[in-house]
Design a protein around this motif. Structure first.
Motif, PDB file in Angstrom:
ATOM      1  N   PRO A   1       1.296  -1.316   0.238  1.00  0.00           N
ATOM      2  CA  PRO A   1      -0.144   0.303  -0.090  1.00  0.00           C
ATOM      3  C   PRO A   1       1.154   1.091   0.351  1.00  0.00           C
ATOM      4  CG  PRO A   1      -0.792  -1.351   1.546  1.00  0.00           C
ATOM      5  CD  PRO A   1       0.249  -1.715   1.381  1.00  0.00           C
ATOM      6  N   GLU A   2      -0.325   2.375  -0.728  1.00  0.00           N
ATOM      7  CA  GLU A   2       1.262   3.193  -0.978  1.00  0.00           C
ATOM      8  C   GLU A   2       2.056   3.840   0.155  1.00  0.00           C
ATOM      9  OE1 GLU A   2       2.364   5.048  -2.723  1.00  0.00           O
ATOM     10  OE2 GLU A   2       1.590   3.475  -4.556  1.00  0.00           O
ATOM     11  N   LYS A   3       0.668   4.237   0.990  1.00  0.00           N
ATOM     12  CA  LYS A   3       1.032   4.644   3.186  1.00  0.00           C
ATOM     13  C   LYS A   3       1.635   4.190   3.778  1.00  0.00           C
ATOM     14  CE  LYS A   3      -1.871   1.368   5.669  1.00  0.00           C
ATOM     15  NZ  LYS A   3      -3.203   1.766   6.724  1.00  0.00           N
ATOM     16  N   TYR A   4       2.333   2.653   2.989  1.00  0.00           N
ATOM     17  CA  TYR A   4       3.279   1.759   3.986  1.00  0.00           C
ATOM     18  C   TYR A   4       5.114   2.172   2.991  1.00  0.00           C
ATOM     19  CZ  TYR A   4       0.350  -0.269   6.818  1.00  0.00           C
ATOM     20  OH  TYR A   4      -0.559  -1.335   7.066  1.00  0.00           O
ATOM     21  N   LYS A   5       5.021   1.871   1.549  1.00  0.00           N
ATOM     22  CA  LYS A   5       5.934   2.362   0.653  1.00  0.00           C
ATOM     23  C   LYS A   5       6.397   4.101   0.824  1.00  0.00           C
ATOM     24  CE  LYS A   5       3.913   0.241  -4.063  1.00  0.00           C
ATOM     25  NZ  LYS A   5       4.055   0.382  -4.863  1.00  0.00           N
ATOM     26  N   SER A   6       6.336   4.962   1.048  1.00  0.00           N
ATOM     27  CA  SER A   6       6.450   5.949   1.629  1.00  0.00           C
ATOM     28  C   SER A   6       7.096   6.199   2.841  1.00  0.00           C
ATOM     29  CB  SER A   6       4.869   7.073   1.249  1.00  0.00           C
ATOM     30  OG  SER A   6       4.338   7.339   3.157  1.00  0.00           O
ATOM     31  N   GLU A   7       7.083   5.271   3.702  1.00  0.00           N
ATOM     32  CA  GLU A   7       7.832   4.872   4.717  1.00  0.00           C
ATOM     33  C   GLU A   7       8.701   3.730   4.918  1.00  0.00           C
ATOM     34  OE1 GLU A   7       7.552   6.670   7.337  1.00  0.00           O
ATOM     35  OE2 GLU A   7       5.943   7.535   6.696  1.00  0.00           O
ATOM     36  N   ILE A   8       9.420   3.748   3.710  1.00  0.00           N
ATOM     37  CA  ILE A   8       9.981   2.474   3.349  1.00  0.00           C
ATOM     38  C   ILE A   8      11.754   3.180   4.080  1.00  0.00           C
ATOM     39  CG2 ILE A   8      11.800   0.859   1.661  1.00  0.00           C
ATOM     40  CD1 ILE A   8       8.608   0.218   0.784  1.00  0.00           C
ATOM     41  N   LYS A   9      11.891   3.966   4.071  1.00  0.00           N
ATOM     42  CA  LYS A   9      13.285   4.503   3.725  1.00  0.00           C
ATOM     43  C   LYS A   9      13.266   4.353   5.685  1.00  0.00           C
ATOM     44  CE  LYS A   9      15.129   6.968   0.116  1.00  0.00           C
ATOM     45  NZ  LYS A   9      14.974   8.683  -0.723  1.00  0.00           N
ATOM     46  N   ASN A  10      12.244   4.831   5.693  1.00  0.00           N
ATOM     47  CA  ASN A  10      12.074   4.565   7.884  1.00  0.00           C
ATOM     48  C   ASN A  10      12.238   4.186   8.378  1.00  0.00           C
ATOM     49  OD1 ASN A  10      12.298   8.060   7.577  1.00  0.00           O
ATOM     50  ND2 ASN A  10      10.104   7.917   7.490  1.00  0.00           N
ATOM     51  N   TYR A  11      11.287   2.613   7.780  1.00  0.00           N
ATOM     52  CA  TYR A  11      11.122   1.118   8.165  1.00  0.00           C
ATOM     53  C   TYR A  11      12.601   0.774   8.272  1.00  0.00           C
ATOM     54  CZ  TYR A  11       6.973   1.444   7.408  1.00  0.00           C
ATOM     55  OH  TYR A  11       5.011   2.068   7.704  1.00  0.00           O
ATOM     56  N   LYS A  12      13.409   0.750   7.484  1.00  0.00           N
ATOM     57  CA  LYS A  12      14.592   0.325   6.947  1.00  0.00           C
ATOM     58  C   LYS A  12      15.583   0.866   8.296  1.00  0.00           C
ATOM     59  CE  LYS A  12      14.901  -0.610   2.203  1.00  0.00           C
ATOM     60  NZ  LYS A  12      15.695  -0.178   0.768  1.00  0.00           N
TER      61      LYS A  12
END
Length: 282
Positions: free
Chosen positions: A265-276
């Protein structure tokens, strides 16, 4: 692989049971990996299930084909059901009930080793078996005529139409074995001590009914092969070739569906860098 599909009326006596494809085992290995990938993607997508139906005379190689063709597919993604003589509970339901409850869930491959077609095959060769179903309209052997079995084949067509309409892909394979090759395989079971357990005197009794079985197979192949639920007649005298052909047809047919993994989902895609960053900072 169109030449193996039953797309018009066939005569089994005119179809060869033996074909040799060079390097069939090597080609099978490639297809096994592809089948594994297809099943994983299908599971992730969650829209389709696959039902593979295997039929063939005794010793046609169904068990070993299942083992060799699907050995690379995730064990949780494949369910094999072998239908034996109906149990007491199964006989208290209509003849298709036990097949309904064994259907694969979406994302999985279901394999019927012997199938719902036994109900227009074995019971047609041995019509007395139908009496155990306690069908109100069946009072004598005379009631078990061609019309009875034609009606059952119509019901099976409707059963398959219903499940395909709801996302189950149905692919049916008849392992076309010669009578001579069956004799050789039965003899092998008797000659090799480690294979003795596979032999049953009943195999010889059923062998005497070869022509009846061939008639019933030919009839059901002609009446139940449809565009959406096709039958494929596989030459089965050479096991390596038969296994490769089934795997090739499966890959070819499933590739057409263009399974796709769902996107994040887009809301998770935008946070991928933060998750990493969060994981890397631990």
């Amino acid at each position: 692989m169109k030449s193996y599909k039953v797309a018009s009326s066939i005569n089994l006596s005119e179809i060869s049971t033996k074909e040799i494809i060079e390097k069939a085992s090597k080609k099978l290995k490639k297809n096994r990996k592809k089948l594994s990938q297809l099943q994983e993607t299908m599971y992730a997508e969650g829209k389709y299930a696959v039902l593979i139906c295997l039929q063939g005379m005794d010793t046609s190689g169904k068990d070993s084909l299942i083992r060799e063709v699907f050995k690379d597919v995730n064990a949780q993604g494949v369910e094999v059901t072998s239908f034996k003589v109906p149990t007491e509970v199964e006989l208290k339901h209509n003849y298709l009930w036990r097949h309904y409850i064994a259907l694969p869930e979406k994302g999985k491959i279901g394999i019927f080793n012997r199938t719902h077609y036994e109900n227009v095959l074995v019971t047609r060769v041995h019509p007395e078996y139908v009496f155990s179903e306690n069908i109100p309209s069946v009072k004598s052997l005379e009631d078990l005529d061609d019309d009875f079995y034609n009606k059952r084949m119509d019901e099976i067509n409707n059963f398959e139409k219903q499940i395909t309409n709801n996302g189950t892909i149905v692919l049916k394979f008849f392992l076309n074995l010669s009578k001579e090759e069956q004799k050789n395989r039965l003899l092998r079971r008797l000659k090799l001590k480690e294979k003795n357990w596979k032999f049953s005197p009943g195999d010889l009794k059923e062998r005497q009914l070869w022509d009846k079985y061939q008639f019933c197979y030919q009839d059901l192949l002609n009446k139940t092969s449809t565009e959406n639920t096709p039958w494929f007649v596989i030459p089965a005298d050479d096991k390596d070739t038969a296994r490769y052909l089934v795997s090739e047809i499966l890959v070819e047919e499933l590739d057409k569906l263009n399974f796709k993994e769902p996107e994040l989902p887009e809301k998770y895609k935008s946070e991928i860098k933060n998750y990493k960053k969060q994981l890397e900072s631990e």
